[in-house]
Design a protein around this motif. Sequence first.
Motif, PDB file in Angstrom:
ATOM      1  N   UNK A 266      32.696 -23.680  54.281  1.00  0.00           N
ATOM      2  CA  UNK A 266      32.236 -24.247  55.548  1.00  0.00           C
ATOM      3  C   UNK A 266      30.737 -24.091  55.777  1.00  0.00           C
ATOM      4  N   UNK A 267      30.158 -22.958  55.345  1.00  0.00           N
ATOM      5  CA  UNK A 267      28.776 -22.636  55.707  1.00  0.00           C
ATOM      6  C   UNK A 267      27.802 -22.937  54.562  1.00  0.00           C
ATOM      7  N   UNK A 268      27.825 -24.159  54.043  1.00  0.00           N
ATOM      8  CA  UNK A 268      26.923 -24.502  52.954  1.00  0.00           C
ATOM      9  C   UNK A 268      26.196 -25.805  53.270  1.00  0.00           C
ATOM     10  N   UNK A 269      25.004 -25.935  52.702  1.00  0.00           N
ATOM     11  CA  UNK A 269      24.246 -27.175  52.816  1.00  0.00           C
ATOM     12  C   UNK A 269      23.712 -27.539  51.440  1.00  0.00           C
ATOM     13  N   UNK A 270      23.540 -28.810  51.184  1.00  0.00           N
ATOM     14  CA  UNK A 270      23.117 -29.295  49.875  1.00  0.00           C
ATOM     15  C   UNK A 270      21.594 -29.360  49.804  1.00  0.00           C
ATOM     16  N   UNK A 271      21.030 -28.709  48.778  1.00  0.00           N
ATOM     17  CA  UNK A 271      19.597 -28.761  48.548  1.00  0.00           C
ATOM     18  C   UNK A 271      19.244 -29.967  47.688  1.00  0.00           C
ATOM     19  N   UNK A 272      17.953 -30.272  47.629  1.00  0.00           N
ATOM     20  CA  UNK A 272      17.493 -31.425  46.856  1.00  0.00           C
ATOM     21  C   UNK A 272      17.771 -31.267  45.363  1.00  0.00           C
ATOM     22  N   UNK A 273      17.895 -30.003  44.897  1.00  0.00           N
ATOM     23  CA  UNK A 273      18.144 -29.778  43.465  1.00  0.00           C
ATOM     24  C   UNK A 273      19.624 -29.876  43.104  1.00  0.00           C
ATOM     25  N   UNK A 274      20.468 -30.237  44.078  1.00  0.00           N
ATOM     26  CA  UNK A 274      21.879 -30.420  43.790  1.00  0.00           C
ATOM     27  C   UNK A 274      22.726 -29.168  43.915  1.00  0.00           C
ATOM     28  N   UNK A 275      22.115 -28.058  44.347  1.00  0.00           N
ATOM     29  CA  UNK A 275      22.842 -26.811  44.529  1.00  0.00           C
ATOM     30  C   UNK A 275      23.202 -26.635  46.007  1.00  0.00           C
ATOM     31  N   UNK A 276      24.450 -26.311  46.291  1.00  0.00           N
ATOM     32  CA  UNK A 276      24.859 -25.971  47.647  1.00  0.00           C
ATOM     33  C   UNK A 276      24.476 -24.516  47.915  1.00  0.00           C
ATOM     34  N   UNK A 277      24.058 -24.223  49.141  1.00  0.00           N
ATOM     35  CA  UNK A 277      23.611 -22.863  49.442  1.00  0.00           C
ATOM     36  C   UNK A 277      23.900 -22.499  50.888  1.00  0.00           C
ATOM     37  N   UNK A 278      23.950 -21.194  51.134  1.00  0.00           N
ATOM     38  CA  UNK A 278      24.060 -20.691  52.502  1.00  0.00           C
ATOM     39  C   UNK A 278      22.692 -20.273  53.036  1.00  0.00           C
ATOM     40  N   UNK A 279      21.651 -20.403  52.178  1.00  0.00           N
ATOM     41  CA  UNK A 279      20.293 -20.015  52.581  1.00  0.00           C
ATOM     42  C   UNK A 279      20.264 -18.602  53.139  1.00  0.00           C
ATOM     43  N   UNK A 280      20.926 -17.687  52.452  1.00  0.00           N
ATOM     44  CA  UNK A 280      21.034 -16.310  52.925  1.00  0.00           C
ATOM     45  C   UNK A 280      20.920 -15.363  51.750  1.00  0.00           C
ATOM     46  N   UNK A 281      19.951 -14.456  51.811  1.00  0.00           N
ATOM     47  CA  UNK A 281      19.836 -13.445  50.766  1.00  0.00           C
ATOM     48  C   UNK A 281      21.002 -12.470  50.885  1.00  0.00           C
ATOM     49  N   UNK A 282      21.554 -12.089  49.749  1.00  0.00           N
ATOM     50  CA  UNK A 282      22.715 -11.216  49.731  1.00  0.00           C
ATOM     51  C   UNK A 282      22.491 -10.095  48.726  1.00  0.00           C
ATOM     52  N   UNK A 283      22.724  -8.863  49.156  1.00  0.00           N
ATOM     53  CA  UNK A 283      22.544  -7.722  48.256  1.00  0.00           C
ATOM     54  C   UNK A 283      23.591  -7.773  47.152  1.00  0.00           C
ATOM     55  N   UNK A 284      23.126  -7.583  45.907  1.00  0.00           N
ATOM     56  CA  UNK A 284      24.013  -7.624  44.746  1.00  0.00           C
ATOM     57  C   UNK A 284      23.829  -6.337  43.961  1.00  0.00           C
ATOM     58  N   UNK A 285      24.933  -5.706  43.597  1.00  0.00           N
ATOM     59  CA  UNK A 285      24.865  -4.495  42.789  1.00  0.00           C
ATOM     60  C   UNK A 285      24.763  -4.891  41.315  1.00  0.00           C
ATOM     61  N   UNK A 286      23.531  -5.191  40.903  1.00  0.00           N
ATOM     62  CA  UNK A 286      23.298  -5.695  39.552  1.00  0.00           C
ATOM     63  C   UNK A 286      21.887  -5.311  39.135  1.00  0.00           C
ATOM     64  N   UNK A 287      21.660  -5.313  37.833  1.00  0.00           N
ATOM     65  CA  UNK A 287      20.350  -4.976  37.304  1.00  0.00           C
ATOM     66  C   UNK A 287      19.271  -5.873  37.901  1.00  0.00           C
ATOM     67  N   UNK A 288      18.111  -5.296  38.223  1.00  0.00           N
ATOM     68  CA  UNK A 288      16.980  -6.082  38.701  1.00  0.00           C
ATOM     69  C   UNK A 288      16.645  -7.154  37.667  1.00  0.00           C
ATOM     70  N   UNK A 289      16.621  -8.406  38.098  1.00  0.00           N
ATOM     71  CA  UNK A 289      16.366  -9.551  37.217  1.00  0.00           C
ATOM     72  C   UNK A 289      17.400  -9.625  36.086  1.00  0.00           C
ATOM     73  N   UNK A 290      18.618  -9.151  36.389  1.00  0.00           N
ATOM     74  CA  UNK A 290      19.647  -9.086  35.360  1.00  0.00           C
ATOM     75  C   UNK A 290      20.052 -10.434  34.803  1.00  0.00           C
ATOM     76  N   UNK A 291      20.103 -11.477  35.657  1.00  0.00           N
ATOM     77  CA  UNK A 291      20.512 -12.790  35.175  1.00  0.00           C
ATOM     78  C   UNK A 291      19.541 -13.327  34.123  1.00  0.00           C
ATOM     79  N   UNK A 292      18.264 -13.166  34.387  1.00  0.00           N
ATOM     80  CA  UNK A 292      17.285 -13.636  33.413  1.00  0.00           C
ATOM     81  C   UNK A 292      17.274 -12.778  32.157  1.00  0.00           C
ATOM     82  N   UNK A 293      17.524 -11.479  32.311  1.00  0.00           N
ATOM     83  CA  UNK A 293      17.508 -10.581  31.158  1.00  0.00           C
ATOM     84  C   UNK A 293      18.621 -10.906  30.176  1.00  0.00           C
TER      85      UNK A 293
END
Length: 269
Positions: free
Chosen positions: A8-35
């Motif tokens: 329900x709480x999503x909006x479509x960005x110009x890049x085609x990704x839906x988002x809630x425009x909300x930063x969320x704390x994640x228990x994961x390595x800093x820059x883990x996705x790129x690493x």
Amino acid sequence: MEIDSMFRQVSLLANGIFTVNLDEAISYTLDGHNSILKHEENSFWYAHRNLCLKELVESASVKEIVDLGGGNGFTSQLFQNLGINTILLEPGLNGTMNAKRRGIKKIVHGSLKTTAAMGNSCPNIGIFDVLEHIEDDKDFLYQIYNALKVNGLLFITVPAHMSLWSAFDEEVGHYRRYSLPDLVKIVENSNFEIRYSSYYFSLLTPIQFIQRKLFYKRNDNLRLDREHIQKHSLLGRIIIFLLALERYFIRKGWSIPFGSSCIIIARKK
């Protein structure tokens, strides 16, 4: 399976990704996705996990799935290639951007909670090495149960055995590792019915114990290279060959009695 009919709480960005425009704390390595991005395509570990998941989703005749916490979209890409209607739901912005570049078609930047996922809307959900990053895993499974349709399937993989706990787990943001009986119990207590449960990565249990207990060095730049042996290297080919029997067991629905990870299929009653 359309995004706007599930979240329900999503909006479509110009890049085609839906988002809630909300930063969320994640228990994961800093820059883990790129690493981890460069290792996913070449690592024997990711290759074998995907091969095992392929056996699971094909045996269950899965047509649609939400890859919850799916990071850079490596497993979502597998599902897409299998012709499965896939939504990647990922709270990490870097992960969603990497998934977009990887060619994932349906991406939502957020979580079940922040997107206000509708009850009984998700046909199937996968959480692949995600549950161990969630502090309140019972509440998380409750959220998943509410979001799933009746008879919807939940696919889970997690790291196994607290005896393998090391500084590595702390660095990557794990709260725990699971024994298979404990994982089965917590899933069943969330009102799911277990359809299949097993260990896998059986060969890695003694290797991980030695490597992480004796030789692990925090923030070692070469650690990921050592842990994610290239699947096309001689050693990587040998490991994948030796682990092929696990895929046969999973295809047959037989449980593997030991391993460094757990894998489960559960059904919403």
